[in-house]
Design a protein around this motif. Sequence first.
Motif, mmCIF file in Angstrom:
data_model
loop_
_atom_site.group_PDB
_atom_site.id
_atom_site.type_symbol
_atom_site.label_atom_id
_atom_site.label_comp_id
_atom_site.label_asym_id
_atom_site.label_seq_id
_atom_site.Cartn_x
_atom_site.Cartn_y
_atom_site.Cartn_z
ATOM 1 N N LEU A 178 36.368 48.701 34.876
ATOM 2 C CA LEU A 178 36.882 49.544 35.954
ATOM 3 C C LEU A 178 38.085 48.899 36.616
ATOM 4 C CD1 LEU A 178 33.401 50.070 37.635
ATOM 5 C CD2 LEU A 178 34.413 51.493 35.857
ATOM 6 N N ASP A 179 39.212 49.585 36.590
ATOM 7 C CA ASP A 179 40.383 49.108 37.321
ATOM 8 C C ASP A 179 40.675 50.084 38.437
ATOM 9 O OD1 ASP A 179 42.720 48.142 38.281
ATOM 10 O OD2 ASP A 179 43.882 48.385 36.458
ATOM 11 N N CYS A 180 40.047 49.866 39.588
ATOM 12 C CA CYS A 180 40.247 50.752 40.728
ATOM 13 C C CYS A 180 39.819 50.045 42.005
ATOM 14 C CB CYS A 180 39.448 52.036 40.552
ATOM 15 S SG CYS A 180 37.680 51.785 40.510
ATOM 16 N N CYS A 181 40.206 50.593 43.108
ATOM 17 C CA CYS A 181 39.808 50.029 44.388
ATOM 18 C C CYS A 181 38.292 50.067 44.545
ATOM 19 C CB CYS A 181 40.448 50.808 45.530
ATOM 20 S SG CYS A 181 42.245 50.762 45.552
ATOM 21 N N GLN A 182 37.741 49.025 45.137
ATOM 22 C CA GLN A 182 36.317 48.969 45.504
ATOM 23 C C GLN A 182 35.390 49.138 44.301
ATOM 24 O OE1 GLN A 182 36.305 52.142 48.370
ATOM 25 N NE2 GLN A 182 37.146 50.867 49.995
ATOM 26 N N SER A 183 35.879 48.767 43.139
ATOM 27 C CA SER A 183 35.107 49.010 41.913
ATOM 28 C C SER A 183 34.021 47.975 41.676
ATOM 29 C CB SER A 183 36.039 49.036 40.703
ATOM 30 O OG SER A 183 36.846 47.858 40.660
ATOM 31 N N GLY A 184 34.013 46.894 42.449
ATOM 32 C CA GLY A 184 33.033 45.848 42.233
ATOM 33 C C GLY A 184 31.609 46.244 42.544
ATOM 34 N N SER A 185 31.427 47.445 43.099
ATOM 35 C CA SER A 185 30.079 47.912 43.425
ATOM 36 C C SER A 185 29.365 48.517 42.229
ATOM 37 C CB SER A 185 30.150 48.971 44.537
ATOM 38 O OG SER A 185 30.879 50.099 44.075
ATOM 39 N N SER A 198 21.150 47.365 32.659
ATOM 40 C CA SER A 198 20.258 47.492 31.516
ATOM 41 C C SER A 198 20.652 46.466 30.460
ATOM 42 C CB SER A 198 20.337 48.903 30.931
ATOM 43 O OG SER A 198 21.669 49.217 30.569
ATOM 44 N N THR A 199 19.734 46.147 29.590
ATOM 45 C CA THR A 199 19.988 45.137 28.572
ATOM 46 C C THR A 199 21.182 45.520 27.714
ATOM 47 O OG1 THR A 199 17.638 44.594 28.472
ATOM 48 C CG2 THR A 199 19.003 43.904 26.608
ATOM 49 N N GLY A 200 22.126 44.595 27.589
ATOM 50 C CA GLY A 200 23.287 44.831 26.755
ATOM 51 C C GLY A 200 24.485 45.398 27.492
ATOM 52 N N LEU A 201 24.342 45.698 28.754
ATOM 53 C CA LEU A 201 25.443 46.324 29.495
ATOM 54 C C LEU A 201 26.368 45.268 30.092
ATOM 55 C CD1 LEU A 201 26.766 48.875 30.692
ATOM 56 C CD2 LEU A 201 25.238 48.630 32.659
ATOM 57 N N THR A 202 27.666 45.459 29.911
ATOM 58 C CA THR A 202 28.679 44.589 30.508
ATOM 59 C C THR A 202 29.615 45.419 31.369
ATOM 60 O OG1 THR A 202 28.669 43.005 28.676
ATOM 61 C CG2 THR A 202 30.644 43.074 30.029
ATOM 62 N N ILE A 203 29.934 44.919 32.559
ATOM 63 C CA ILE A 203 30.847 45.616 33.465
ATOM 64 C C ILE A 203 31.941 44.652 33.911
ATOM 65 C CG2 ILE A 203 31.085 46.811 35.679
ATOM 66 C CD1 ILE A 203 28.176 47.671 35.421
ATOM 67 N N LEU A 204 33.160 45.072 33.785
ATOM 68 C CA LEU A 204 34.316 44.305 34.237
ATOM 69 C C LEU A 204 35.133 45.183 35.166
ATOM 70 C CD1 LEU A 204 36.272 41.905 34.134
ATOM 71 C CD2 LEU A 204 37.203 42.871 32.021
ATOM 72 N N THR A 205 35.340 44.728 36.420
ATOM 73 C CA THR A 205 36.088 45.522 37.384
ATOM 74 C C THR A 205 37.312 44.754 37.873
ATOM 75 O OG1 THR A 205 35.044 44.758 39.449
ATOM 76 C CG2 THR A 205 33.851 46.396 38.145
ATOM 77 N N SER A 206 38.280 45.502 38.358
ATOM 78 C CA SER A 206 39.544 44.899 38.776
ATOM 79 C C SER A 206 39.487 44.303 40.175
ATOM 80 C CB SER A 206 40.652 45.957 38.736
ATOM 81 O OG SER A 206 40.356 46.993 39.663
ATOM 82 N N ALA A 207 38.528 44.726 40.990
ATOM 83 C CA ALA A 207 38.477 44.270 42.382
ATOM 84 C C ALA A 207 37.047 44.317 42.900
ATOM 85 C CB ALA A 207 39.378 45.151 43.254
ATOM 86 N N ASP A 208 36.811 43.585 43.978
ATOM 87 C CA ASP A 208 35.505 43.603 44.625
ATOM 88 C C ASP A 208 35.306 44.939 45.341
ATOM 89 O OD1 ASP A 208 33.062 42.735 45.443
ATOM 90 O OD2 ASP A 208 33.788 40.891 46.396
ATOM 91 N N ARG A 209 34.115 45.173 45.845
ATOM 92 C CA ARG A 209 33.779 46.479 46.416
ATOM 93 C C ARG A 209 34.592 46.819 47.658
ATOM 94 N NH1 ARG A 209 27.750 46.737 48.286
ATOM 95 N NH2 ARG A 209 28.540 48.675 49.145
ATOM 96 N N HIS A 210 35.194 45.845 48.329
ATOM 97 C CA HIS A 210 35.980 46.120 49.526
ATOM 98 C C HIS A 210 37.474 45.867 49.319
ATOM 99 C CE1 HIS A 210 32.318 46.735 51.698
ATOM 100 N NE2 HIS A 210 31.921 45.485 51.548
#
Length: 378
Positions: A178-185, A198-210
């Motif tokens: 996720l490359d967007c504002c507040q995406s760390g949530s 869930s098992t096997g899930l990876t999440i990479l975001t561009s910024a923290d939730r705030h």
Amino acid sequence: MSAHLFVLLEGAGTADKQAESATLSDAESVFTHPTQAKKIRKKVTSVKRALLIGIDHYLQVPLTGCEKDAQSVAALLSRNGRDSRSRPKNFDVDTLLSERDGVITRRVLLDAVKSLFKDPAEVALLYFAGHGVFDFATENAVLVAQDGEDMHSGISLAEISALASKAARQIKSIVLILDCCQSGSAAELPATGLSLLSTGLTILTSADRHQEASATKKGGVFTGLLMNALEGAAADVRGQITPAAVYSHIDQSLGAWHQRPIYKANVREFVILREVKPRVDDEILEKLVEWFPNEDHKLSLDPSFEPDVKPGTEDEYPPEVRSRNQMIFEALQICNRSGLVEPVGEKHMYYAAMNSQSCRLTFLGKHYRRVAAERFSS
């Protein structure tokens, strides 16, 4: 407002036996031999699909560069790099762009994601570039569609996570980027700050939730670094690029005063997003086991390893010995440039050979020797 938002899909858990049986039963029923059934299973799960969505044309707050980013990432993911270890073709890609395909409504977005997850695959990848917002009323981030009356109308990440969890029965790997504002949530339990993956899930975001995500007229800052990583900046010695390596590259590229990327994972193995030309061929890595019988072994060198003939040694080494040793030394030099081998007693491999010193594996070299011993050696 948010700048860009990406979603890729890496690894949502292993399928249970019942789901796998239901998925493959029709295909396997025409065979009587178990090895034939295995071939069908391999064929079903070797598919890699990618859907890339770019939305620039919002009525409330238009964006620039999202569609271009989606197309650029699609081009990279569709093929592996030149001279990579794998075949040129990588992902089967499809794009959904607001300017070309008309208004991208919530229904269009939802149907596109459902279609991506509909059939079995090894990897399903969803990339979204557009507005992303955090809805404080629901404690969830939203991928914004074009048909809403406000900037909170679209698909929530909770919906995508639910679809990904169901798809895990027939899709081996799912990655969200996720490359967007507040995406760390992403994947957080409401009002707790705790993540549930869930098992096997990876999440990479561009910024923290705030935090806000930065963008230029050319596209998202995070996206530019993502593409740089996929082009090869995040590749390992074998030319493989994983989500963790992409995150490491982006994390090191952004300073302490910039947006901070977030990485979350619950995986048993990494998916390979792309492959480029390896710095060291597998054939050379296999030889590390032979040249270094154990991890702490020091390989003795002498002037016969160097093409430059040391005065007084012209007749000391037979031509066949020089030829063999120089081929070995050429490979050792490649390993040295890639940080796998280092000279002992000298600063350079050349002088280690000319002065009859030795070379040894670095800590990274020991790692790849173990990889070679486990994966390549019989």
